[in-house]
Design an enzyme around this catalytic site. Structure first.
Site, short mmCIF file in Angstrom:
data_model
loop_
_atom_site.label_atom_id
_atom_site.label_comp_id
_atom_site.label_asym_id
_atom_site.label_seq_id
_atom_site.Cartn_x
_atom_site.Cartn_y
_atom_site.Cartn_z
N SER A 75 -2.85 35.69 8.46
CA SER A 75 -4.39 35.65 9.74
C SER A 75 -3.51 35.29 10.88
CB SER A 75 -5.27 34.61 9.53
OG SER A 75 -6.08 35.32 11.19
N VAL A 76 -4.20 36.53 11.86
CA VAL A 76 -2.65 35.98 13.14
C VAL A 76 -3.08 34.94 13.41
CG1 VAL A 76 -2.70 38.44 14.16
CG2 VAL A 76 -5.35 36.61 14.26
N TYR A 164 -16.74 38.49 22.49
CA TYR A 164 -16.01 39.09 22.43
C TYR A 164 -15.30 40.05 23.73
CZ TYR A 164 -13.52 43.96 21.03
OH TYR A 164 -12.17 45.24 21.56
N LYS A 168 -11.79 39.23 25.15
CA LYS A 168 -10.91 39.81 25.88
C LYS A 168 -10.82 40.01 26.92
CE LYS A 168 -10.46 42.73 22.27
NZ LYS A 168 -8.94 42.81 21.22
N ALA A 196 -9.37 54.44 21.97
CA ALA A 196 -9.05 55.36 20.84
C ALA A 196 -9.51 55.27 19.59
CB ALA A 196 -7.88 54.51 20.17
N ALA A 197 -9.89 56.05 19.17
CA ALA A 197 -10.11 56.33 18.28
C ALA A 197 -10.01 55.72 17.03
CB ALA A 197 -10.19 58.09 17.07
P1 NAI Z 1 -9.07 48.52 13.71
O1 NAI Z 1 -10.04 47.46 13.26
O2 NAI Z 1 -8.33 49.60 12.79
O3 NAI Z 1 -7.73 47.47 13.54
C1 NAI Z 1 -7.01 46.28 13.64
C2 NAI Z 1 -7.29 45.60 12.55
O4 NAI Z 1 -6.12 44.07 12.71
C3 NAI Z 1 -7.19 45.91 11.22
O5 NAI Z 1 -6.28 46.32 10.02
C4 NAI Z 1 -7.27 44.53 10.46
O6 NAI Z 1 -7.04 43.96 9.34
C5 NAI Z 1 -6.80 43.38 11.09
N1 NAI Z 1 -7.13 42.10 11.62
C6 NAI Z 1 -7.88 41.87 11.95
N2 NAI Z 1 -8.06 40.14 11.75
C7 NAI Z 1 -7.03 39.97 11.61
C8 NAI Z 1 -6.47 38.40 11.09
N3 NAI Z 1 -6.88 37.37 11.31
N4 NAI Z 1 -5.59 38.69 11.34
C9 NAI Z 1 -4.15 38.94 10.95
N5 NAI Z 1 -4.81 40.95 11.40
C10 NAI Z 1 -6.01 41.21 11.12
O7 NAI Z 1 -9.32 48.29 15.24
P2 NAI Z 1 -7.97 49.00 16.53
O8 NAI Z 1 -9.48 50.37 17.36
O9 NAI Z 1 -6.97 49.80 15.96
O10 NAI Z 1 -8.08 47.93 17.54
C11 NAI Z 1 -6.76 46.58 17.74
C12 NAI Z 1 -7.09 46.09 18.90
O11 NAI Z 1 -7.25 47.00 20.09
C13 NAI Z 1 -8.23 45.41 18.50
O12 NAI Z 1 -7.97 43.84 19.03
C14 NAI Z 1 -9.25 46.04 19.43
O13 NAI Z 1 -10.19 44.60 20.12
C15 NAI Z 1 -8.71 46.28 20.13
N6 NAI Z 1 -9.31 47.76 21.15
C16 NAI Z 1 -9.76 48.70 20.80
C17 NAI Z 1 -10.72 49.84 21.49
C18 NAI Z 1 -10.44 51.00 20.61
O14 NAI Z 1 -11.35 51.99 20.97
N7 NAI Z 1 -10.57 51.72 18.77
C19 NAI Z 1 -10.97 49.29 22.86
C20 NAI Z 1 -10.27 48.38 23.40
C21 NAI Z 1 -10.08 47.44 22.82
#
Ligand code: NAI
Length: 306
Positions: A75-76, A164, A168, A196-197
């Site tokens: 975990s981070v 959140y 953020k 992003a999707a």
């Molecule tokens: P996602 O859910 O596809 O990917 C997040 C990844 O982080 C997952 O693979 C998960 O297993 C991993 N993860 C979660 N908790 C963890 C931990 N404690 N330690 C290590 N790994 C962990 O999400 P996405 O959309 O790719 O999001 C990436 C980042 O961008 C996140 O911080 C999210 O909050 C942020 N974000 C995304 C947006 C979007 O439109 N997709 C919009 C705004 C922010």
């Protein structure tokens, strides 16, 4: 191409690199010659369970491309372990992409301590823990590039996301201070606000938007900000679908109520404090505010009394 931004001999830690945006960053940095630590705990969207397969799959993809990567399943929250994985495999750390994230959406009245704590631990605690573990090494080598991932919810607020959006928004405060502290050692720190999707947005955005907002259209900004040729630091960028724009604070001309300022005067002149027309400015530091206030007070003192 001759102008390709390469990352040969650079070691890049991408947290949450097993899916969504993180996976897209990891693949692209690897294509550009970087050595990648693919960190992912493999949890659900709300932070439950764990699976090594998620990180392993991306490492496999990178190796199939001819790239170099190792998996890390911590975990981070345990940044030292992730840094150790990078040092053990590659001997250094150049770039950190603080990307891992989860959601615990619930209206504030129903939010539990656990909903709050978990989000703080993963988003803010994770960025702190990993960055702290790498910081002195970056300072010594006089090179570091760090990306903190904020959100529209952080900068605008969003119903059901008090936890959140607090985390953020906090991440940009983290960026602002680290940008100042890292400046003289060539450590550059920026915040992105992506759209992003991904599984995080698949049931929030419309199918039309999901088609346009690919993670791949967010990646190039992150690549550029992390390249040695980029000196930008301390900024926040909205990035989505190939659109990129920075944002900043704007201050209204304000009202000055003098040394005997009264709540009743403020009520009467409220529009002046809140109006963005006229002599607005764009402060960048706390000292800008103090200078402005001193300037107003001095100017008022110097004004001839009628
Ligand atoms: P996602 O859910 O596809 O990917 C997040 C990844 O982080 C997952 O693979 C998960 O297993 C991993 N993860 C979660 N908790 C963890 C931990 N404690 N330690 C290590 N790994 C962990 O999400 P996405 O959309 O790719 O999001 C990436 C980042 O961008 C996140 O911080 C999210 O909050 C942020 N974000 C995304 C947006 C979007 O439109 N997709 C919009 C705004 C922010």
């Amino acid at each position: 191409m001759a102008d390709t931004l390469r990352f040969d001999n650079r070691v890049i830690i991408v947290t949450g690199a097993g899916s969504g945006l993180g996976r897209a960053y990891a693949l692209e940095f690897a294509r550009r010659g970087g050595k990648i630590v693919v960190n992912d705990l493999g949890v659900s969207r709300v932070g439950e369970g764990s699976s090594a397969r998620v990180a392993d799959n991306v490492v496999d993809e990178i190796r199939k491309l001819g790239g170099t990567a190792v998996a890390n399943y911590d975990s981070v929250e345990f940044g030292e372990k992730i840094v150790k994985a990078a040092i053990d495999a590659f001997g250094r750390i150049d770039v950190i992409i603080n990307n891992a994230g989860i959601l615990r959406d619930v209206s504030f009245g129903k939010m539990t301590d656990n909903d709050w704590d978990l989000i703080m631990r993963v988003h803010l605690g994770g960025a702190f823990s990993l960055t702290k573990a790498a910081w002195l090494k970056m300072r010594e080598q006089k090179f570091g590039r760090i990306i903190n991932t904020s959100s529209g919810s952080g900068i605008y607020g969003n119903f059901g996301q008090a936890n959140y959006s607090t985390a953020k928004y906090g991440l940009h405060g983290f960026t602002l201070t680290l940008a100042k502290e890292g400046e003289k050692n060539n450590i550059r720190v920026n915040t992105i606000v992506p759209n992003a999707a991904s599984r995080m947005t698949e049931d929030i955005l419309t199918p039309d938007l999901l088609r346009l907002l690919t993670p791949e259209r967010v990646v190039p900004l992150v690549v550029y900000l992390c390249h040695e040729s980029c000196q930008q630091t301390g900024n926040l960028y909205e990035v989505a679908g190939g659109f990129i724009a920075t944002m900043r604070w704007q201050r209204s001309p304000g009202l000055y109520g003098g040394e005997n300022i009264r709540a009743e005067d403020i009520k009467r002149r409220w529009a002046e404090a809140n109006n963005y027309t006229g002599n607005v400015d764009y402060p960048q530091a706390h000292t800008d505010t103090l200078q402005k206030v001193m300037g107003i007070i001095e100017a008022e003192k110097a004004r001839p009394k009628l």
